[in-house]
Design a protein around this motif. Structure first.
Motif, PDB file in Angstrom:
ATOM      1  N   THR A 175       3.952   0.672  -5.147  1.00 23.27           N
ATOM      2  CA  THR A 175       3.004   0.924  -4.068  1.00 23.27           C
ATOM      3  C   THR A 175       1.697   1.471  -4.633  1.00 23.27           C
ATOM      4  O   THR A 175       1.694   2.203  -5.631  1.00 23.27           O
ATOM      5  CB  THR A 175       3.566   1.915  -3.040  1.00 23.27           C
ATOM      6  N   VAL A 176       0.614   1.137  -3.967  1.00 25.92           N
ATOM      7  CA  VAL A 176      -0.704   1.585  -4.399  1.00 25.92           C
ATOM      8  C   VAL A 176      -0.790   3.105  -4.382  1.00 25.92           C
ATOM      9  O   VAL A 176      -1.305   3.732  -5.314  1.00 25.92           O
ATOM     10  CB  VAL A 176      -1.797   0.965  -3.499  1.00 25.92           C
ATOM     11  N   LYS A 181      -3.757  -4.066 -11.227  1.00 23.95           N
ATOM     12  CA  LYS A 181      -3.110  -3.238 -12.253  1.00 23.95           C
ATOM     13  C   LYS A 181      -1.593  -3.206 -12.071  1.00 23.95           C
ATOM     14  O   LYS A 181      -0.825  -3.334 -13.038  1.00 23.95           O
ATOM     15  CB  LYS A 181      -3.670  -1.814 -12.200  1.00 23.95           C
ATOM     16  N   LEU A 182      -1.156  -3.058 -10.824  1.00 26.42           N
ATOM     17  CA  LEU A 182       0.294  -3.032 -10.560  1.00 26.42           C
ATOM     18  C   LEU A 182       0.939  -4.352 -10.965  1.00 26.42           C
ATOM     19  O   LEU A 182       2.023  -4.371 -11.560  1.00 26.42           O
ATOM     20  CB  LEU A 182       0.556  -2.749  -9.079  1.00 26.42           C
ATOM     21  N   THR A 185     -10.429   1.749  -0.685  1.00 20.59           N
ATOM     22  CA  THR A 185     -11.709   1.269  -1.219  1.00 20.59           C
ATOM     23  C   THR A 185     -11.574   0.566  -2.570  1.00 20.59           C
ATOM     24  O   THR A 185     -12.442  -0.211  -2.956  1.00 20.59           O
ATOM     25  CB  THR A 185     -12.696   2.444  -1.376  1.00 20.59           C
ATOM     26  N   ASP A 186     -10.485   0.817  -3.277  1.00 21.65           N
ATOM     27  CA  ASP A 186     -10.305   0.239  -4.604  1.00 21.65           C
ATOM     28  C   ASP A 186      -9.005  -0.564  -4.679  1.00 21.65           C
ATOM     29  O   ASP A 186      -8.381  -0.661  -5.738  1.00 21.65           O
ATOM     30  CB  ASP A 186     -10.294   1.371  -5.649  1.00 21.65           C
ATOM     31  N   THR A 187      -8.631  -1.144  -3.552  1.00 25.46           N
ATOM     32  CA  THR A 187      -7.315  -1.785  -3.439  1.00 25.46           C
ATOM     33  C   THR A 187      -7.139  -2.939  -4.409  1.00 25.46           C
ATOM     34  O   THR A 187      -6.095  -3.069  -5.046  1.00 25.46           O
ATOM     35  CB  THR A 187      -7.091  -2.290  -2.001  1.00 25.46           C
ATOM     36  N   GLY A 246       0.826  -1.194   0.000  1.00 25.66           N
ATOM     37  CA  GLY A 246       0.000   0.000   0.000  1.00 25.66           C
ATOM     38  C   GLY A 246       0.857   1.239   0.000  1.00 25.66           C
ATOM     39  O   GLY A 246       0.628   2.193  -0.750  1.00 25.66           O
ATOM     40  N   VAL A 247       1.867   1.215   0.856  1.00 22.02           N
ATOM     41  CA  VAL A 247       2.790   2.339   0.981  1.00 22.02           C
ATOM     42  C   VAL A 247       4.136   1.798   1.443  1.00 22.02           C
ATOM     43  O   VAL A 247       4.200   0.744   2.085  1.00 22.02           O
ATOM     44  CB  VAL A 247       2.248   3.388   1.986  1.00 22.02           C
TER      45      VAL A 247
END
Length: 374
Positions: free
Chosen positions: A341-342, A362-363, A354-356, A322-323
């Motif tokens: 990272t997101v 995509k990543l 909310t869109d993880t 995420g980070v």
């Protein structure tokens, strides 16, 4: 091409299995012929039982226990044959309390002891105790009290087994049925190496996250120090300098004292239980990740453990989180050759939560495309 997908959960967004599915989906959207092997992982904290259940056939046992404030609650653990897997967060976790209820000065691990006792009564001879996500700082006296231990003050009166009463303990009485506990092998799994008390101890490092103010933290730290001295007198056990003793508000120490448990790195135990080393065979690339990669990652979290094993076998590792709070050189030292990272996608934190799943997918697609073009 075989890709092994072995992440931890993204706390608050996706389970470890959901992260696996998102990464696999992204890879397959780029090239459906790539073999994706999903191997969700955890570090011994909350969520570990969910991960183990993805790998083993386990029975779920649900009983009525006490929550961190002694209220009745339904809590579950897992078992297979004569082995039980207990997550202390199920009955003594911070997530069970509303924000205004959180203060580890007043909470207890009593419910965790009830789960342990039920597992023993049902024939468990080996118990794995996962101690992440606690709401407590009672050094495990709540757990011990539910197993029959008594904690007395200077007037020989029983004390409520909470963190604020650690400093008042003058005598500890063992249960009459101590042999029932001694007949069981306990393994306590934790993801930190903090000592019981002091600047890096259970109270000073973690109590603020559990609702304690500065005065509470001082009281708790003094209580943990006092408790360790009483333990030394009563049981001839010195837990002051044991790495991990301060885990889960001192439950690491409590499990050693009252259960004769062995402390083990959570990630190492999950590797063993889920047979992760065997999954590395013939792997060309590993995807790993967790919600937040920071300096705690370097102390034995999932990403660290996966990268360490992969490096030994010269398998390249890609990471998604995420980070990340680590520098490029620290990422490289982990053995991660490519990290995304997101939040680097130019979105808000709210969107990241909310869109993880779509963002991770995509990543993964972008990263496998990069890999195939190298």
């Amino acid at each position: 091409m075989k890709v092994l997908i072995a992440p931890d959960k993204f706390k608050g967004s996706l389970s470890a299995n959901e992260v696996c599915e998102a990464i696999a989906s992204g890879i397959k959207k780029f090239d459906s012929t790539i073999q994706c092997v999903m191997h969700p992982l955890a570090d011994g904290g909350d969520g570990s039982l969910e991960v183990i259940s993805e790998h083993l056939q386990l029975e779920t046992i649900t009983i009525t226990t006490k929550d961190p404030l002694f209220r009745p609650i339904q809590a579950s653990y897992k078992r297979s044959d004569h082995t039980a897997y207990i997550e202390m967060a199920a009955s003594s976790g911070l997530a069970l309390l509303k924000p205004e209820e959180q203060n580890c000065k007043h909470t207890t691990t009593y419910g965790t002891g009830q789960l342990i006792n039920d597992a023993m009564q049902k024939g468990a001879r080996t118990i794995y105790l996962f101690i992440g996500g606690s709401a407590t700082c009672d050094a495990g006296i709540g757990m011990a009290a539910s197993l029959g231990y008594k904690f007395l003050d200077k007037k020989n009166k029983p004390l409520l087994p909470t963190g604020d009463n650690l400093i008042h303990i003058q005598q500890i009485l063992a249960p009459d049925h101590l042999e029932q506990i001694e007949d069981v092998t306990f393994v306590t799994l934790c993801d930190v190496d903090n000592p019981l008390f002091g600047k890096q101890g259970a109270a000073q490092v973690f109590a603020a996250q559990k609702g304690a103010n500065s005065e509470d933290i001082l009281t708790l730290d003094q209580g943990l120090f006092h408790f360790s001295s009483i333990v030394a007198q009563s049981f001839d056990k010195d837990v002051t300098n044991i790495p991990g003793a301060g885990a889960a508000g001192g439950l690491g120490a409590g499990s050693i004292i009252f259960l004769n448990a062995t402390l083990q790195s959570g990630i190492d135990a999950l590797f063993e239980i889920t047979k992760f080393p065997e999954a590395l065979a013939n792997t060309d690339l590993i995807f790993t990740g967790e919600g937040k990669i920071d300096h705690q990652t370097l102390n034995g979290k999932v990403v660290y453990g996966v990268s360490k094993l992969a490096k030994a076998q010269k398998i390249p590792v890609y990471g998604i989180s995420g980070v990340s709070e680590l520098s490029a050189s620290e990422i490289a030292s982990l053995g991660i050759s490519h990290l995304k990272t997101v939040l680097s996608e130019g979105i808000t934190k709210e969107e990241a939560f909310t869109d993880t799943k779509r963002l991770v997918e995509k990543l993964a697609k972008d990263m496998i495309r990069y890999r195939m073009r190298e």
